[in-house]
Enzyme design. Structure first.
Site: not given
Length: 478
Positions: A246, A256
């Site tokens: 993810d 991220d």
């Protein structure tokens, strides 16, 4: 362009509602502007001279929506530390829409449908780290999300202790992840899977739209970009820390930023995330994990592409990675053209860096001015005899170069950064910001954008990392 003249579009919302959840940002208490990134503003057509602090704060805090903005969180799944989690999604990020092929997203802006038991917030330290690291990676020429601005606040957020809440406005050409495809595959929603593939083609791979075997070509490009991205990470000693599917971009950029680190002294098995007890995402494991994650993506795309064709593209990963990494490392050593024994020379270099506890960044920067005088290089290692032996081999290899020493130095100084935003440097900025002093955050933004320049006023950050700050580990809330 002024902020009030900016108009966003949200083509992602043309997909079925299962892909997203519309949700409004939740403002922080008493917000204050920490930093504004002029470079990122220009990407989306904003004129920095016509933007006030109040407008930026309102934009980041969600109290003022731009024209056309329809805030939403995206749904996706993912393998976390090797285990499949059927639904994750944007738990603390809210998308505002896109402009100039950049999608704007607020991180730390409150709860969404996908927050699970989370509060949807981000703390000051993690927000500063992401803000600066996004720009530092760009400055190093590594594909990455970008960051427009960051605000802090007086709002208390519970982590290991009570901390101050913050929001970063980050940008990316796409926020679609490997886990986005996994969600629809494992939920047996193959029609939606195809819709997502079509959307990604239109958004990020328009050169393949209408071409025969477009999905396959797109997957092949994702394989190549991912391999090259991880080669770039390895070349500068970057450890992502949480390479869950993810957190893997479907367009091959770094996204991220959590418990990441640039290595200090070289340690092949370095683990920057203390949650990662088994070392799954250690520095030396990143290339293998990149392949593993691509296998998961291939599996998710199997309803759209024949398995043997997916495997054929996947099998190119190793060659892509090795070829590009060798190209990058030759450039770091100032080598003109490939030579059969270069792999041995490089392998022995990384062995001696580990044995001699050598700090990668100052070593390669010092090597960029090497003219036969070894004194400065030998001062950087605990194994001077081993380094002397390697330099003898290096001297012989340089004899095969066709360019001058001066040109080699010039190219190496543009390849080997003087400044890397190591964790202890970022922590200095965080400590000051927690006392409402944001000067160092903005100074480090300048360093991030220009890591190959001299910056004499920041010379203290160009040396070997102090021993007590070397190769720290961080938490997933970092």
């Amino acid at each position: 362009m002024k902020i009030q003249e900016l108009t966003l579009t949200a083509p992602y919302l043309s997909l079925d509602p299962i892909f997203y959840h519309k949700v409004a940002p939740a403002p922080l208490q008493n917000p204050k502007l920490i930093s504004f990134n002029v470079e990122a503003a220009e990407l989306i057509g904003l004129d920095p001279a016509q933007i006030s602090d109040e407008e930026l704060i309102a934009l980041l805090n969600g109290t003022r929506l731009l024209n056309g903005s329809q805030p939403y969180a995206m749904c996706y799944a993912g393998h976390q530390f090797g285990y499949y989690v059927p639904r994750l999604g944007d738990g603390r990020a809210i998308n505002l829409g896109g402009v100039n092929r950049w999608n704007l997203q607020l991180k730390g802006s409150g709860q969404t449908l996908y927050s699970r038991q989370g509060d949807g917030r981000a703390v000051l330290r993690s927000s500063i780290r992401e803000y600066l690291m996004s720009e530092a990676m760009h400055g190093l020429g590594i594909p990455t999300s970008r960051a427009l601005a960051i605000i802090g606040s007086d709002e208390k957020v519970a982590r290991e202790k009570w901390e101050k809440g913050a929001i970063v406005l980050r940008l990316a050409p796409s926020w679609i992840r490997f886990g986005s495809f996994e969600y629809f595959f494992h939920a047996h929603k193959h029609q939606e899977l195809e819709h997502l593939a079509d959307f990604l083609l239109q958004e990020s791979f328009p050169e393949f739209v209408g071409v025969e075997e477009a999905y396959l070509k797109m997957f092949g490009e994702i394989v190549k970009r991912t391999a090259q991205l991880i080669a770039l990470w390895q070349s500068v000693g970057f450890n992502h820390g949480v390479m869950n599917t993810d957190n893997m971009s479907a367009i091959g950029i770094t996204i991220d930023y959590g418990p990441f680190a640039f290595m200090d002294t070289f340690e092949s098995g370095y683990i920057c995330n203390h949650t990662d007890a088994q070392g799954r995402y250690s520095y030396d494991n990143q290339p293998r994990i990149g392949y593993w994650n691509l296998e998961r993506l291939a599996h998710a795309l199997s309803p759209l592409i024949p398995a043997e064709k997916l495997e054929s593209e996947l099998n190119k990963y190793g060659d892509y990675f090795t070829t590009y990494l060798m190209e990058l490392l030759r450039a770091k050593l100032g080598l003109d053209a490939p030579c059969e024994k270069d792999s041995d020379l490089l392998r022995s270099l990384f062995t001696l860096m580990e044995n001699g506890r050598i700090d990668m960044t100052p070593f390669f920067r010092t090597l960029s001015r090497y003219n036969g005088n070894r004194e400065q290089l030998l001062a950087l290692t605990l194994a001077p005899n081993q380094l002397n032996e390697w330099l003898n081999q290096y001297d012989e290899r340089l004899l095969l170069n066709t360019s001058s020493t001066e040109l080699r130095h010039e190219k190496m100084l543009r390849t080997n950064p003087k400044y890397i935003l190591k964790n202890y440097i970022l922590q200095e900025a965080i400590d000051a910001a927690e006392k409402n002093d944001f000067i160092l955050v903005n100074d480090l933004l300048t360093l991030a954008h220009n890591p190959y320049d001299e910056h004499n006023e920041f010379e203290r950050y160009a040396g070997v990392t102090p021993l007590h700050h070397t190769n720290l580990k961080l938490s997933c809330s970092s």
